[in-house]
Design an enzyme around this catalytic site. Structure first.
Site, PDB file in Angstrom:
ATOM      1  N   GLY A   8      15.899  11.582   2.694  1.00 62.13           N
ATOM      2  CA  GLY A   8      16.230  10.212   2.278  1.00 62.13           C
ATOM      3  C   GLY A   8      15.044   9.284   2.478  1.00 62.13           C
ATOM      4  N   ALA A   9      13.848   9.762   2.057  1.00 56.39           N
ATOM      5  CA  ALA A   9      12.621   9.016   2.380  1.00 56.39           C
ATOM      6  C   ALA A   9      12.174   8.075   1.274  1.00 56.39           C
ATOM      7  CB  ALA A   9      11.504  10.008   2.713  1.00 56.39           C
ATOM      8  N   ASN A  10      13.003   7.880   0.249  1.00 61.53           N
ATOM      9  CA  ASN A  10      12.563   7.000  -0.839  1.00 61.53           C
ATOM     10  C   ASN A  10      12.946   5.538  -0.616  1.00 61.53           C
ATOM     11  OD1 ASN A  10      15.150   8.573  -1.811  1.00 61.53           O
ATOM     12  ND2 ASN A  10      15.254   6.507  -2.684  1.00 61.53           N
ATOM     13  N   GLY A  12      14.518   2.349   2.471  1.00 58.60           N
ATOM     14  CA  GLY A  12      14.973   1.964   3.809  1.00 58.60           C
ATOM     15  C   GLY A  12      14.181   2.577   4.949  1.00 58.60           C
ATOM     16  N   GLY A  14      13.929   5.648   6.052  1.00 58.74           N
ATOM     17  CA  GLY A  14      13.187   6.876   5.752  1.00 58.74           C
ATOM     18  C   GLY A  14      11.843   6.559   5.109  1.00 58.74           C
ATOM     19  N   SER A 137      23.741   6.332  14.718  1.00 60.15           N
ATOM     20  CA  SER A 137      24.024   4.900  14.635  1.00 60.15           C
ATOM     21  C   SER A 137      24.834   4.516  15.862  1.00 60.15           C
ATOM     22  CB  SER A 137      24.857   4.616  13.383  1.00 60.15           C
ATOM     23  OG  SER A 137      25.357   3.295  13.400  1.00 60.15           O
ATOM     24  N   TYR A 165      32.674   7.256   8.263  1.00 58.56           N
ATOM     25  CA  TYR A 165      31.240   7.061   8.523  1.00 58.56           C
ATOM     26  C   TYR A 165      30.962   7.175  10.024  1.00 58.56           C
ATOM     27  CZ  TYR A 165      26.673   4.898   9.139  1.00 58.56           C
ATOM     28  OH  TYR A 165      25.369   4.669   9.498  1.00 58.56           O
TER      29      TYR A 165
END
Ligand SMILES: NC(=O)c1ccc[n+]([C@@H]2O[C@H](COP(=O)([O-])OP(=O)(O)OC[C@H]3O[C@@H](n4cnc5c(N)ncnc54)[C@H](OP(=O)(O)O)[C@@H]3O)[C@@H](O)[C@H]2O)c1
Length: 290
Positions: A8-10, A12, A14, A137, A165
């Site tokens: 998920g590095a694209n 926020g 990440g 979180s 979540y």
């Protein structure tokens, strides 16, 4: 040269962590992204801003076990070793209800199960001193608390669960505790830690509703507020600095400072239940860590 994989590095956390890691030329950064168009854009931006050409974007959908297997195979063939794995990709509980192609709840699969499989597939190519992080979180312990309903109820929910979540972020902590124990038992010199970035209004999380939600969080739960710049600084430090490499089984709180988590998050029976169910769901066989 050390290889870092960030899911998920694209966007926020990440993306910012990948960029800060790439500023250090000793690191090669693999951006594991479900959308390759976004992945390529992120890669170009990081190369442009850091001057580090050792950045690659690769396709990974953590909600699909097939995609996780294909990604792991490709990384192993291409990179030969992974020094740091950051399990960061995640979606919120407001994601549409529904099951993945493998038949699991989308939040459970994306936030926990795909990362469970990815981690176990990559451990064989992780050398001594390697590090694994799960972005959890403080919602692992939501306001009002949470009950552990058992793994089956999370993987295959019979009814809508407003805490799915939070439960997935509790799974991240359970996974790290059990992983730490099993790595040590297998004699692996690999650390496993969780990271809490705090509530960050500036990411695409919760379908970009961060700014809208921020005033309420600031008023009701000011202790849960985080900051994208500070949290990505801390996570990039944890990734790159050797001085922090000996710490394992910790929960880093918006910084390189570790804190205790909720009482429920230390329940070893639940940790084992999650591990065993995740082994079954992913079709892995014990010993998963040799
Ligand atoms: N924002 C907060 O307040 C907050 C607070 C505590 C913890 N966290 C945690 O921080 C982590 C990062 O979230 P963020 O705030 O940076 O949100 P974000 O900007 O939405 O980033 C999430 C990343 O995960 C990716 N992703 C989502 N589903 C995926 C899948 N199935 N396969 C691969 N990648 C997937 C997204 O890709 P796309 O761009 O393609 O969607 C995106 O790159 C999450 O684990 C989240 O639970 C966030």
């Amino acid at each position: 040269m050390k290889t870092v994989v960030i899911t998920g590095a694209n966007s926020g956390l990440g993306f910012e962590t990948a960029k800060k890691t790439a500023k250090n030329r000793d690191f090669r950064v693999i951006l594991a992204c479900r959308n390759m168009e976004k992945g390529k854009k992120a890669k170009e931006e990081i190369i442009r801003e850091t001057g580090n050409e050792n950045v690659a974007a690769m396709q990974l959908d953590t909600s699909s076990l097939k995609s996780v297997r294909a990604f792991a195979e490709k990384v192993i063939a291409q990179e030969r070793k992974v020094n740091v794995l950051v399990n960061n990709a995640g979606i919120g509980g407001s994601a549409p209800s529904g099951l993945t192609e493998d038949g699991f709840d989308i939040v459970f699969a994306t936030n926990h199960l795909g990362h469970f499989l990815l981690t176990l597939l990559l451990i064989p190519v992780m050398p001594d001193g390697a590090k694994i992080f799960s972005v959890s979180s403080d919602m692992h312990n939501p306001p009002g608390g949470i009950e552990w309903k058992g793994v089956e109820a999370l993987a295959h929910p019979a009814e809508e669960d407003r805490n799915r979540y939070a439960a997935s972020k509790l799974c991240n902590v359970y996974f790290i505790h059990e992983l730490h124990r099993r790595l040590a038992a297998a004699g692996k010199k690999i650390t496993a830690n969780a990271f809490n970035p705090g509530f960050m209004a500036d990411t695409n999380f919760s379908r970009g509703r961060g700014k809208e939600m921020e005033p309420r969080i600031r008023t009701q739960w000011p202790e849960r507020i985080g900051d994208l710049a500070e949290s990505s600084d801390a996570l990039a430090k944890l990734v790159t600095e050797d001085t922090l490499a000996y710490i394992s089984n910790a929960f880093f709180d918006r910084s390189t400072r570790a804190i205790f988590t909720s009482a429920l998050s230390y329940n070893e029976e639940n940790e084992k239940e999650l591990w065993e169910a995740s082994m079954r769901y992913t079709g892995l066989e014990e010993p998963a860590i040799k």
